[in-house]
Scaffold this active site. Structure first.
Site, PDB file in Angstrom:
ATOM      1  N   GLY A  47      63.546  28.163 -41.883  1.00 52.17           N
ATOM      2  CA  GLY A  47      62.923  29.138 -42.763  1.00 52.17           C
ATOM      3  C   GLY A  47      63.131  28.771 -44.218  1.00 52.17           C
ATOM      4  O   GLY A  47      63.294  29.628 -45.088  1.00 52.17           O
ATOM      5  N   ALA A  48      63.095  27.465 -44.514  1.00 53.98           N
ATOM      6  CA  ALA A  48      63.463  26.973 -45.841  1.00 53.98           C
ATOM      7  C   ALA A  48      62.267  26.655 -46.723  1.00 53.98           C
ATOM      8  O   ALA A  48      62.441  26.112 -47.816  1.00 53.98           O
ATOM      9  CB  ALA A  48      64.336  25.728 -45.707  1.00 53.98           C
ATOM     10  N   GLY A  51      61.398  31.863 -49.877  1.00 55.83           N
ATOM     11  CA  GLY A  51      62.395  32.922 -49.865  1.00 55.83           C
ATOM     12  C   GLY A  51      63.828  32.450 -49.935  1.00 55.83           C
ATOM     13  O   GLY A  51      64.160  31.473 -50.602  1.00 55.83           O
ATOM     14  N   ILE A  52      64.716  33.154 -49.209  1.00 54.08           N
ATOM     15  CA  ILE A  52      66.146  32.848 -49.305  1.00 54.08           C
ATOM     16  C   ILE A  52      66.474  31.494 -48.676  1.00 54.08           C
ATOM     17  O   ILE A  52      67.425  30.828 -49.081  1.00 54.08           O
ATOM     18  CB  ILE A  52      67.020  33.967 -48.701  1.00 54.08           C
ATOM     19  CG1 ILE A  52      66.763  34.137 -47.213  1.00 54.08           C
ATOM     20  CG2 ILE A  52      66.809  35.278 -49.442  1.00 54.08           C
ATOM     21  CD1 ILE A  52      67.704  35.146 -46.568  1.00 54.08           C
ATOM     22  N   GLY A  53      65.688  31.067 -47.700  1.00 52.29           N
ATOM     23  CA  GLY A  53      65.924  29.752 -47.111  1.00 52.29           C
ATOM     24  C   GLY A  53      65.675  28.650 -48.122  1.00 52.29           C
ATOM     25  O   GLY A  53      66.458  27.690 -48.220  1.00 52.29           O
ATOM     26  N   SER A 169      71.250  41.254 -40.640  1.00 46.47           N
ATOM     27  CA  SER A 169      70.794  42.338 -41.515  1.00 46.47           C
ATOM     28  C   SER A 169      71.589  43.597 -41.210  1.00 46.47           C
ATOM     29  O   SER A 169      72.085  43.772 -40.089  1.00 46.47           O
ATOM     30  CB  SER A 169      69.302  42.618 -41.284  1.00 46.47           C
ATOM     31  OG  SER A 169      68.904  43.816 -41.928  1.00 46.47           O
ATOM     32  N   TYR A 198      62.735  44.706 -34.830  1.00 45.84           N
ATOM     33  CA  TYR A 198      63.469  43.875 -35.783  1.00 45.84           C
ATOM     34  C   TYR A 198      64.967  44.169 -35.714  1.00 45.84           C
ATOM     35  O   TYR A 198      65.794  43.253 -35.716  1.00 45.84           O
ATOM     36  CB  TYR A 198      62.937  44.132 -37.194  1.00 45.84           C
ATOM     37  CG  TYR A 198      63.628  43.338 -38.266  1.00 45.84           C
ATOM     38  CD1 TYR A 198      63.393  41.968 -38.402  1.00 45.84           C
ATOM     39  CD2 TYR A 198      64.504  43.942 -39.154  1.00 45.84           C
ATOM     40  CE1 TYR A 198      64.025  41.219 -39.383  1.00 45.84           C
ATOM     41  CE2 TYR A 198      65.147  43.204 -40.149  1.00 45.84           C
ATOM     42  CZ  TYR A 198      64.897  41.851 -40.262  1.00 45.84           C
ATOM     43  OH  TYR A 198      65.529  41.115 -41.238  1.00 45.84           O
TER      44      TYR A 198
END
Length: 313
Positions: A47-48, A51-53, A169, A198
């Protein structure tokens, strides 16, 4: 997405995205991790491509790591990797387990060791959909894909005495699933609630982190964390009430991707201060549901996950 220790969005004075042109924050990125702290390490970040990735990949590269940048979009993944000399761009859609298997094979072909695996890929979907593998999409993208990748990279992680860091989360607190009912619960049959699906996936992240530390320690350690409420494309694309919140002016008060990535980078590089098998918030151990510390549920989920991805326990 996530929140502060009390379950509410909370900003910290951390930097914005580590790239030119992004808005600044008091206290630069340089002060948040030690240059060279990841020197010589091979770090895989899923997930890079956004966003945060992406923010974590940039920080880890700046700190000396050779980063494997994993994303679903070939174009976005290549763009991030182009800014990080020596990094390796690999593409995988976690809604397809065959993609995850190919990803693991690519990593294993290139590296005989993986020092850190950051399981950050995730999503939240407004309607119930099944993947090509027959699993509810949120559960597969947020949990099964990362579980399979971790299992397939076990030799490389053990060779490095590595670490697995999972993006969980605070929502895991709403994902409680009774013992003995995990298989049915994770089918997420109608009526489907995006937020509930989720939350259950994040509950799975916390449980799996605990079980991974128990099974593979001390050779391989594991930790998970809450990134905070982060203004990113992930939130905008989410379903349910969560997605609605990310389409309002409230996002002005949310964290930047680099703020959300801070604890991920810390867990990937810190030698102490974190808890093996534990859940963390803002570089500190965080509170979880009692059920998320249940070893019986953790073993049950591990065995279920193994069966669903075609592996032995």
């Amino acid at each position: 997405m996530g929140a502060g220790r009390r379950g509410l969005p909370r900003l910290r004075r951390l930097p914005a995205q580590d790239r030119p042109g992004d808005p600044g924050r008091p206290g630069g990125a340089e002060g948040l991790s030690t240059p060279g702290s990841a020197a010589g390490r091979v770090v895989v970040v899923t997930g890079a491509s956004d966003g945060i990735g992406e923010a974590a990949a940039r920080r880890l590269h700046r700190d000396g790591a050779q980063v494997v940048v994993v994303g679903r979009s070939p174009e976005k993944t290549a763009r991030v990797a182009a800014d990080l000399p020596g990094s390796v761009p690999l593409v995988a859609d976690f809604a397809r387990l065959d993609d995850v298997r190919r990803l693991a094979a690519d990593v294993a072909d290139r590296f005989d060791r993986v020092d850190v695996l950051c399981n950050n890929a995730g999503g939240s979907f407004g309607t119930r959909r099944l993947t090509v593998d027959g699993h509810e999409t949120t559960f597969q993208v947020d949990h099964l894909g990362g579980y399979l990748l971790t299992r397939l990279l076990e030799p490389q992680l053990r060779a490095a005495r590595g670490r697995v860091v999972a993006t969980a989360s605070f929502m895991h607190r709403f994902g409680w699933v009774p013992r003995g009912r995990l298989a049915r619960a994770y089918e997420s049959r109608p009526p489907y609630l995006a937020n509930r699906a989720y939350a259950k996936a994040k509950f799975a992240n916390v449980l799996t982190t605990r079980e991974l530390a128990r099974r593979w320690g001390p050779d391989v350690t594991a930790a998970c964390y809450d990134p905070g409420a982060v203004a990113s494309s992930f939130g905008v694309q989410s379903g349910g009430v969560v997605g609605l919140a990310f389409r309002t002016p409230l996002t002005a008060f949310f964290r930047t991707p680099a703020q959300g990535a801070d604890t991920m980078v810390w867990l990937a590089t810190a030698e102490e201060g974190w808890r093996n098998g534990g859940y963390h918030v803002d570089r500190s151990p965080g509170l979880t549901l009692l059920a998320a510390r249940d070893d019986r549920r953790a073993r049950e989920l591990w065995d279920l996950s193994a069966a669903l991805v075609g592996l032995g326990s």
